[in-house]
Design a protein around this motif. Structure first.
Motif, PDB file in Angstrom:
ATOM      1  N   PRO A  45      36.636  45.623  59.559  1.00 27.37           N
ATOM      2  CA  PRO A  45      36.445  45.364  58.130  1.00 27.37           C
ATOM      3  C   PRO A  45      37.731  44.864  57.475  1.00 27.37           C
ATOM      4  O   PRO A  45      38.798  45.455  57.645  1.00 27.37           O
ATOM      5  CB  PRO A  45      36.029  46.726  57.578  1.00 27.37           C
ATOM      6  CG  PRO A  45      35.464  47.462  58.746  1.00 27.37           C
ATOM      7  CD  PRO A  45      36.273  47.011  59.926  1.00 27.37           C
ATOM      8  N   ALA A  46      37.610  43.748  56.730  1.00 26.53           N
ATOM      9  CA  ALA A  46      38.711  43.262  55.897  1.00 26.53           C
ATOM     10  C   ALA A  46      38.535  43.726  54.454  1.00 26.53           C
ATOM     11  O   ALA A  46      39.507  44.020  53.766  1.00 26.53           O
ATOM     12  CB  ALA A  46      38.791  41.744  55.958  1.00 26.53           C
ATOM     13  N   LEU A  47      37.280  43.779  54.018  1.00 22.35           N
ATOM     14  CA  LEU A  47      36.919  44.314  52.708  1.00 22.35           C
ATOM     15  C   LEU A  47      35.724  45.230  52.884  1.00 22.35           C
ATOM     16  O   LEU A  47      34.902  45.026  53.793  1.00 22.35           O
ATOM     17  CB  LEU A  47      36.558  43.186  51.733  1.00 22.35           C
ATOM     18  CG  LEU A  47      37.641  42.158  51.379  1.00 22.35           C
ATOM     19  CD1 LEU A  47      37.035  41.030  50.557  1.00 22.35           C
ATOM     20  CD2 LEU A  47      38.801  42.814  50.652  1.00 22.35           C
ATOM     21  N   ALA A  51      35.800  49.921  48.729  1.00 24.93           N
ATOM     22  CA  ALA A  51      37.128  49.596  48.208  1.00 24.93           C
ATOM     23  C   ALA A  51      37.167  48.313  47.383  1.00 24.93           C
ATOM     24  O   ALA A  51      37.962  48.196  46.451  1.00 24.93           O
ATOM     25  CB  ALA A  51      38.116  49.477  49.366  1.00 24.93           C
ATOM     26  N   GLY A  52      36.310  47.332  47.720  1.00 24.38           N
ATOM     27  CA  GLY A  52      36.403  46.038  47.060  1.00 24.38           C
ATOM     28  C   GLY A  52      35.113  45.492  46.515  1.00 24.38           C
ATOM     29  O   GLY A  52      35.091  44.374  45.994  1.00 24.38           O
ATOM     30  N   GLY A  53      34.033  46.248  46.670  1.00 25.09           N
ATOM     31  CA  GLY A  53      32.756  45.817  46.116  1.00 25.09           C
ATOM     32  C   GLY A  53      31.896  44.982  47.041  1.00 25.09           C
ATOM     33  O   GLY A  53      30.726  44.734  46.751  1.00 25.09           O
TER      34      GLY A  53
END
Length: 232
Positions: A45-47, A51-53
């Motif tokens: 996972p990058a986002l 955490a980032g929606g």
């Protein structure tokens, strides 16, 4: 039947509904097998939604990772890159060579492929080695003998696929099969699977269409594909 499908027997007691879409691709996962020396595959996972929606994966992989196609540029800077090739190279009718049952590291001779050679066909070579995926034995696959690759190119076949790590031995020296095929501006698909289903369908007289469409990467030597076959 619903959707126009019908049940047919494609080998022994093996009954399937047609038309059938067969997945010919291996799954892309972190730590998956790669050709010796190629970049390791890392997927994480990058986002995240938390955490980032949104969920977005970060991908680290080589152009030859997983089920992929080689452009001629793979073995010679003077040959066409992936985006130089017509899309017709990657989609079309298929013929399947049954090369299963050979010992490890055996050459696949010209006589075995000869009955299936005709211009415009996507030639798939079934070694059965996809059963070894994820094991050390996967590197000991059979391979196309130089004269077999040369006969394929001379017959006008411009797309060749195999259910093994390479059309040449692993590890290889001069890559004679690659050089014969890529020198004719053919594309090579490697790390296919489920070719046994297609052999049964072919034996039952069913037409097979294959798609090996790669990612559109400018100037690429190759790219991963979602390889699929449609049995009619």
């Amino acid at each position: 039947m619903e959707g126009g499908t019908r049940l047919v027997t494609v080998g022994g007691d093996h009954t399937i509904a047609l038309p059938l879409i067969v997945d010919l691709s291996v799954p892309m996962v972190s730590g998956m097998p790669v050709y010796p020396g190629d970049p390791a595959v890392e997927i994480a996972p990058a986002l995240t939604v938390a955490a980032g929606g949104v969920n977005v994966l970060g991908l680290h992989l080589g152009s030859q990772s997983g089920t992929h196609v080689d452009a001629p540029f793979h073995i010679d800077d003077a040959l066409p890159t992936l985006d130089d090739l017509p899309l017709e190279r990657f989609v079309g009718p298929a013929a399947v060579v049954d090369a299963r049952g050979l010992p490890p590291r055996s050459p696949i001779g010209a006589g075995l492929v000869a009955p299936w050679l005709r211009p415009g066909v996507i030639l798939l070579v079934a070694t059965g080695w996809s059963d070894q995926w994820g094991t050390g034995g996967y590197l000991e696959h059979p391979y196309l003998a130089a004269e077999a690759a040369e006969s394929i190119a001379e017959a006008g076949v411009r797309t060749v696929g195999v259910d093994a790590l390479s059309v040449d031995p692993t590890p290889a020296g001069d890559l004679p099969a690659h050089r014969a095929l890529c020198g004719a501006h053919a594309v090579i698909a490697e790390n296919l699977r489920n070719l046994g289903v297609l052999i049964d369908a072919q034996a039952a007289g069913r037409p097979i269409e294959v798609s090996l469409l790669p990612l559109r990467i400018q100037g690429a030597d190759g790219a991963p594909v979602r390889a699929v076959a449609r049995v009619g």
